[in-house]
Enzyme design. Sequence first.
Site, PDB file in Angstrom:
ATOM      1  N   TRP A 100       0.401  -0.873  -0.023  1.00 27.11           N
ATOM      2  CA  TRP A 100       0.024   0.365  -0.146  1.00 27.11           C
ATOM      3  C   TRP A 100       0.930   0.977  -0.333  1.00 27.11           C
ATOM      4  O   TRP A 100       0.378   2.448  -0.853  1.00 27.11           O
ATOM      5  CB  TRP A 100      -0.830  -0.300   1.079  1.00 27.11           C
ATOM      6  N   ASP A 167      -0.918   6.448   6.608  1.00 24.26           N
ATOM      7  CA  ASP A 167      -2.446   5.975   6.205  1.00 24.26           C
ATOM      8  C   ASP A 167      -2.669   5.260   7.380  1.00 24.26           C
ATOM      9  O   ASP A 167      -1.440   3.991   7.298  1.00 24.26           O
ATOM     10  CB  ASP A 167      -1.793   5.224   5.074  1.00 24.26           C
ATOM     11  N   LYS A 191     -11.763  -2.199   8.036  1.00 26.03           N
ATOM     12  CA  LYS A 191     -11.071  -2.997   9.141  1.00 26.03           C
ATOM     13  C   LYS A 191     -11.284  -2.008  10.665  1.00 26.03           C
ATOM     14  O   LYS A 191     -12.594  -3.307  10.794  1.00 26.03           O
ATOM     15  CB  LYS A 191      -9.236  -2.001   9.011  1.00 26.03           C
TER      16      LYS A 191
HETATM   17  C1  LIG Z   1      -2.817   0.288   4.789  1.00 27.30           C
HETATM   18  C2  LIG Z   1      -3.832  -0.021   3.971  1.00 27.30           C
HETATM   19  N1  LIG Z   1      -4.026   1.163   3.024  1.00 27.30           N
HETATM   20  C3  LIG Z   1      -4.807   0.951   1.800  1.00 27.30           C
HETATM   21  C4  LIG Z   1      -5.262   0.434   1.275  1.00 27.30           C
HETATM   22  C5  LIG Z   1      -6.106   0.329  -0.048  1.00 27.30           C
HETATM   23  O1  LIG Z   1      -7.838   0.862   0.695  1.00 27.30           O
HETATM   24  P1  LIG Z   1      -9.220   1.156  -0.333  1.00 27.30           P
HETATM   25  O2  LIG Z   1      -8.952  -0.604  -0.983  1.00 27.30           O
HETATM   26  O3  LIG Z   1     -10.170   1.412   0.633  1.00 27.30           O
HETATM   27  O4  LIG Z   1      -8.665   1.882  -1.630  1.00 27.30           O
HETATM   28  C6  LIG Z   1      -5.769  -0.604   2.190  1.00 27.30           C
HETATM   29  C7  LIG Z   1      -6.604  -2.028   1.967  1.00 27.30           C
HETATM   30  O5  LIG Z   1      -6.406  -2.942   2.716  1.00 27.30           O
HETATM   31  C8  LIG Z   1      -4.230  -1.053   3.161  1.00 27.30           C
HETATM   32  O6  LIG Z   1      -5.001  -1.749   4.008  1.00 27.30           O
HETATM   33 MG   LIG Z   2       1.400  -3.525   3.595  1.00 28.24          MG
END
Ligand SMILES: Cc1ncc(COP(=O)(O)O)c(C=O)c1O
Ligand SMILES: [Mg+2]
Lengths: 354, 354
Positions: A100, A167, A191
Amino acid sequence: MKKHNFSAGPCVLPQEVFQKASQAILNFNNMDLSIIEISHRDKNFVAVMEKAQTLALELLGLEGKGYKALFLQGGASMQFLMAAYNLLETKAVYADTGTWAAKAVKEAKLFGEVDVIASSKDKNYNYIPKGYSIPEDADYFHCTSNNTIFGTQYKEFPQTSVPVVCDMSSDIFSRELDFSKFSVIYAGAQKNMGPAGTTLVVVKEDVLGKVTRAIPSMLSYKNHIDKESMFNTPPVFAVYTSMLTLEWLQNLGGIAAIEKINNQKAALLYSEIDRNPLFKGFAAVEDRSNMNATFNLVDESHKEVFDKLWKEANINGINGHRSVGGYRASMYNALPLESVEVLVDTMKKFESTI
Amino acid sequence: MKKHNFSAGPCVLPQEVFQKASQAILNFNNMDLSIIEISHRDKNFVAVMEKAQTLALELLGLEGKGYKALFLQGGASMQFLMAAYNLLETKAVYADTGTWAAKAVKEAKLFGEVDVIASSKDKNYNYIPKGYSIPEDADYFHCTSNNTIFGTQYKEFPQTSVPVVCDMSSDIFSRELDFSKFSVIYAGAQKNMGPAGTTLVVVKEDVLGKVTRAIPSMLSYKNHIDKESMFNTPPVFAVYTSMLTLEWLQNLGGIAAIEKINNQKAALLYSEIDRNPLFKGFAAVEDRSNMNATFNLVDESHKEVFDKLWKEANINGINGHRSVGGYRASMYNALPLESVEVLVDTMKKFESTI
Ligand SMILES: Cc1ncc(COP(=O)(O)O)c(C=O)c1O
Ligand SMILES: [Mg+2]
Ligand SMILES: Cc1ncc(COP(=O)(O)O)c(C=O)c1O
Ligand SMILES: [Mg+2]
Ligand SMILES: [Mg+2]
Ligand SMILES: [Mg+2]
């Protein structure tokens, strides 16, 4: 009987939240209308939106400190680009601690210079890099507090005078932190906060207004702040269910209370991973996530046996992500301790079977 | 007893959809899990997403014609900028037929030259402009098929050889059209399709790949098409409930069947507006929307009396938008004919009271 749901997200929410959300689909607030058929400008929904924002700031200890809470659409992935769109004028620095984080880097590069000043990619992201310094001329530093896929988590954040954008999708509301050290915090709801379909963005207002580019209305933090997160039709059901989950957390005693339970759950599982000779942990011990425990079989040939056992134990969602293999048990706020006990018992039973 | 819900959006959905959605929050597909706690990669949800996409294309008569259906986040407002981001290289032309059309123009201007080639702003948007021609060198022509706030609707669309992008937020799936004349159709779910929180975007693939700018992943139609609308976590509940609503429509006989009912409802209400000396319609008669009927009191001093009557009749959501005043009765697909009968009876009762 309900499952023990270790899904990495979307994931288990409090059972009372499912009940209330289900009921509100039929009849919300005794309006004789469904929550999903009323106008978002109806005072009954405006109250929900305000409550959700207030609870978010209160739980994070950020009321009266210059922050605004927004419930936007698009997921955390939309924040990868919105953060850069709103804040990146010249150069931003990023820590690359997982899939991510790397995606956040990729999107930001469209908007200016992006320096990756720390990375754990060399070891398939199994640790949190430390001991780097953050250049003072950066517009901001971006990090990912918990790496959902690899099961690592910052225990301490680097000191810096530049704005920190974080994030927190997979560990928000799970542990006490000095949240006022962050200028922007964002988290997909799916989550610790609610169903998929909304993203909490907490913005310190003084960090805005420093880029020269024109920002489309829907991508502008300032615009959403000015419109109190109702610039356009918000994702009503996702916001409502997030509010219910935040209410549940507040009634439980807030982050301090849930952190104790989260510590208990994580300690229980990690000690079994360590003790049990058939399993090994994936992440560096000091960086282990309390939310997502990643572990592998020492001997992959036993996979079928273990998989049969946990399915029989009514466990759901512990298959590991393909980047890591093995298993990932996500222990978000709403996962009961009992579910971890069942998993640990299953791991012991597996040991006695082999 | 349920209300007669004339809300302009979010709005009434079929009662069986509320029932099924409520149930799925408790236990989805007999999985012993809530629809909102399962992974979006679970085959049970992947099937929902695929079904929703297939139904959307089938109902529009667009299967096998080079189109893809996406269920995105962000609302129709996000499409104001995404359409331009993905399609506007040099110049685009827009018809300005209301508040939403004007907002689409505003966002597009950040991406290139935007010419408003037709507008009904001169008469507070109470009609659909006609008789203009669309320049052949435009990247696309953008229009708004139904103007939710003002209650006007295109009965015919201008002929053109350039790609047509249409905001159908408030009349999609309500009437038969040759949808293959459009290159991009988008619609926020929260009128004829489902709850707020997802937006249907139907894209003809051959219209893409013609702009030179770099497009952030989350804003790229091509990226979402390549990932089959699962680039990131989709708004699971909103997509599921949209699928239920599209299924309901298909079982009813599709657009042809609902169009008949919609015509009946609109005819009933407009004939009472015309007949009843206490009311006057807002929109030009030939451009009246079958979805949103806008009307005013001839004598505003009777407002309190009428408002009391319709509230007593268990009617919800007919207050007009501030740009028009008076009343707006939205008669989307799921609004029963019976609700319109109750409204018409109330208008007659009002007449006999005054
Ligand atoms: C730490 C983190 N950031 C970003 C995301 C992406 O999230 P989204 O699917 O809502 O765009 C996730 C998805 O699991 C995540 O765990
Ligand atoms: Mg990760
Ligand atoms: C025709 C039309 N376009 C766009 C919008 C904006 O939709 P959203 O709130 O999903 O951004 C609306 C909202 O009512 C609308 O009626
Ligand atoms: Mg071990
Ligand atoms: Mg309008
Ligand atoms: Mg009349």
